[in-house]
Design an enzyme around this catalytic site. Structure first.
Site, mmCIF file in Angstrom:
data_model
loop_
_atom_site.group_PDB
_atom_site.id
_atom_site.type_symbol
_atom_site.label_atom_id
_atom_site.label_comp_id
_atom_site.label_asym_id
_atom_site.label_seq_id
_atom_site.Cartn_x
_atom_site.Cartn_y
_atom_site.Cartn_z
ATOM 1 N N CYS A 422 0.773 -1.160 -0.095
ATOM 2 C CA CYS A 422 0.063 0.118 -0.154
ATOM 3 C C CYS A 422 0.886 1.416 -0.019
ATOM 4 C CB CYS A 422 -0.843 -0.001 1.227
ATOM 5 S SG CYS A 422 -2.312 1.054 1.087
ATOM 6 N N HIS A 549 -3.355 -5.421 -0.137
ATOM 7 C CA HIS A 549 -2.925 -5.863 1.038
ATOM 8 C C HIS A 549 -3.047 -7.313 1.071
ATOM 9 C CE1 HIS A 549 -2.800 -2.160 3.778
ATOM 10 N NE2 HIS A 549 -3.623 -1.675 2.688
ATOM 11 N N GLU A 551 -1.750 -9.370 2.884
ATOM 12 C CA GLU A 551 -1.652 -10.025 4.362
ATOM 13 C C GLU A 551 -3.026 -10.525 4.548
ATOM 14 O OE1 GLU A 551 -1.784 -5.623 5.149
ATOM 15 O OE2 GLU A 551 -0.839 -7.039 3.691
#
Length: 618
Positions: A422, A549, A551
């Site tokens: 990001c 993102h 994750e």
């Protein structure tokens, strides 16, 4: 005959469960202190039930008045977790998704703000027919109706309706903010009947070092308060530093009105992967099966929970280490980067390495810190230089930006493996344009609205002046636009991927052509081809950044491809991994290079992980 009997028994249980199909609810409350581990314990209950063949869903209740977690400072409440539908929610929903491998929705996170907003909207429309709107019954009814409605939403790919709903009530019993929710569930237990509702209370059992004795008084007080509010726990989970003895369990049983076998202990473990196993070993399946009439097949299979046992054992026996530096803005609270940390752990375990993560405050890498506090400055740079790889995660605001840019510059010059997420993609772009294209003062309009080179700009439709829920949020498609891409290989050579987003600024399309001519390639773009999603640097071992993102979709048994590639690059194994078609077979490596003591294949497309025993973790 035995096989036929097994299948007929199993079919019979499924038929019974279908005929008696009523949603089962497990409410998890907490006492003594917040942060006692309710989220992990709730997730562990779900993991165990899911391994029993039960379809589960979960709800997190946060008693704060905010509509959602989107406007929180990371220091206030930890990370903001983003769901597929764009919901900005509490980080505990990340625990649920990672443990259970399910896809939750924004309504799975209930806040006081959401409840009051829905009630007030009804009042404005005249739905209450002129009655005085009160906490009881209107707010409490709204809570119960919300829970019943959301519990039926499918959270798996098969679109099957859940059978058990796990509900975590945030905060601690006695908090004034949580009173309406406690009252709602006091009523709810009678609404859904006793055999469909179970209350679990998680409490701290402190063990002072001066005596080493387990103190049960805080738990007694907490349970007394819960019972005074109309909820009597069926199960008490004792959190402690060390295991507690049977005598302590019996004491809690005597004073808290529960059988001793319904008092279980969860002591501090080497990793959270042990928690489901520890809970299962204390007879939780038998308890839920009897208490909620779940008709679970008994006895359980010989290899029940084997994948979790293998994962926990594998994590405990890792010998080699990989040192990663996280250059962030909110490093004083590690929960600010909870999902990033978990994703790094998932990938490190898959690669056969123990993660050693060092948090570096970005501002400490800046020249300004050098003049103010040279010791802090040199310590930060020393930690950065000693790392095997550097990750620059997301964030907002001006503070620490120049430090992140310096980290990007250092990784580019020293060929150090780098992963930007990001804001990490944006600062990597700014650094490149400043130092390769010599665009002095290039910046983001978030930091410098008057910059001569607005390399990063806002998206007008996502910057309307209102902060909450207006960013580019949720799961969106990214198309690969280049065959020559390391991330494309790591994702399994697919044409497109779906990942979750949370940002308000983007790389300025106006400068893309010039940037790419200089060697920085945007190999992934959004479905319209206008927004830059993936950045890769030519000639670098691993210099990758994503606007999304990754994750958020990482799982313990399915590591995220960008993170897996980053860890492998950090330990010098990425080229071998790519050469093998994104698959490692440790027997083919020397003993010094093997990823682990177990024979294991890891597919980075995060579709499955094949273990040596043939089990496939889908």
């Amino acid at each position: 005959m035995q096989l036929r009997h097994f299948f007929s028994t199993q079919a019979c249980n499924l038929l019974i469960r279908h005929l008696n199909k009523k949603m089962k609810y497990i409410l998890v409350t907490g006492g003594v202190i917040s942060g006692v581990g309710k989220g992990v314990i709730t997730s562990s209950f779900g993991t165990i039930l899911k391994n029993c063949g039960i379809h589960v869903t979960s709800i997190k209740i946060d008693p704060y008045i905010n509509i959602d977690a989107g406007t929180f400072s990371p220091y206030e409440h930890g990370e903001v977790y983003v769901l597929d539908d764009g919901g900005e929610v509490d980080l505990d929903l990340g625990n649920y998704e990672r443990f259970l491998d399910i896809t939750l929705h924004r309504d799975n996170n209930i806040t006081t703000g959401k409840i009051y907003q829905s009630v007030i909207n009804k009042e404005r429309k005249g739905d209450y027919l002129g009655k005085t709107v009160q906490v009881v019954p209107h707010i409490t009814d709204a809570i119960q109706e919300w829970v019943e409605r959301v519990a039926k939403h499918s959270v798996c790919e098969t679109n099957k309706e859940p059978e058990v709903c796990l509900i975590e009530l945030g905060g601690t019993i006695g908090d004034i903010e949580g009173m309406p929710f406690v009252e709602a569930f006091r009523q709810f237990q009678f609404r859904v009947k006793r055999n469909n509702f179970c209350c679990v209370h998680v409490s701290l059992v402190p063990q002072p070092r001066s005596t080493g004795e387990s103190k049960t008084k805080p738990t007694q007080s907490s349970v007394r308060e819960l019972r005074g509010l109309g909820l009597s726990p069926d199960l008490i989970v004792c959190r402690s530093e060390m295991p507690i003895g049977q005598s302590v369990k019996e004491k809690i049983s005597n004073f808290c009105h529960v059988p001793a076998e319904q008092v279980i202990c969860i002591h501090d473990c080497p990793s959270i992967y042990h928690v489901p196993i520890l809970i299962e070993n204390q007879g939780i399946v038998e308890f839920f099966n009897e208490r909620l009439d779940l008709n679970i097949e008994m006895p359980r299979p010989r290899k029940f929970m084997q994948k979790w046992r293998d994962l926990a054992e594998r994590n405990d026996n890792l010998q080699k280490e990989v040192h990663i530096a996280l250059v962030g803005k909110y490093t004083k609270l590690e929960d600010s980067y909870a999902s990033v940390t978990k994703a790094l752990q998932h990938s490190a375990i898959s690669a056969g390495y123990r993660l050693k993560l060092k948090y570096i405050e970005a501002a400490n890498l800046e020249e300004e810190t050098k003049s103010k506090d040279p010791v802090l400055y040199h310590e930060a740079w020393q930690q950065l230089c000693k790392s095997n790889g550097v990750i620059v995660p997301g964030g907002f605001g001006k503070r620490g930006i120049e430090g992140k840019i310096q980290a990007c510059l250092w990784c580019r010059h020293t060929q150090k493996p780098f992963l930007g997420i990001c804001l990490g993609l944006q600062v990597a772009t700014i650094e490149f344009t400043r130092n390769v294209l010599n665009w002095e003062g290039a910046n983001s309009t978030e930091i410098d609205p008057e910059t001569q080179y607005p390399v990063v700009i806002d998206m007008p439709e996502h910057n309307p002046g209102q902060m909450g829920g207006t960013m580019r949020l949720g799961r969106r498609q990214t198309n690969f636009c280049s065959e020559k891409s390391v991330l494309r290989q790591l994702y399994g050579n697919v044409d497109s991927i779906d990942e979750r987003h949370r940002h308000r600024y983007e790389v300025n399309p106006k400068y893309i052509e010039e940037i790419e001519k200089a060697g920085m390639k945007f190999v992934g773009r959004d479905i319209d081809g206008e927004r830059m999603e993936i950045l890769e640097l030519e000639g670098h071992p691993y210099y990758v950044a994503t606007q999304f993102h990754p994750e958020y979709l990482s799982r313990p048994l399915k590591p995220s491809p960008p993170f897996l590639g980053f860890i492998l690059a950090s330990v010098g194994k990425l080229n071998h991994f790519l050469a093998k078609g994104c698959r490692f077979t440790p027997k083919e490596l020397s003993s010094d290079d093997s990823l682990s003591d177990d024979e294991m294949n890891v597919t980075s497309s995060f579709q499955k992980v094949t273990l040596a025993n043939g089990d496939v973790c889908q």
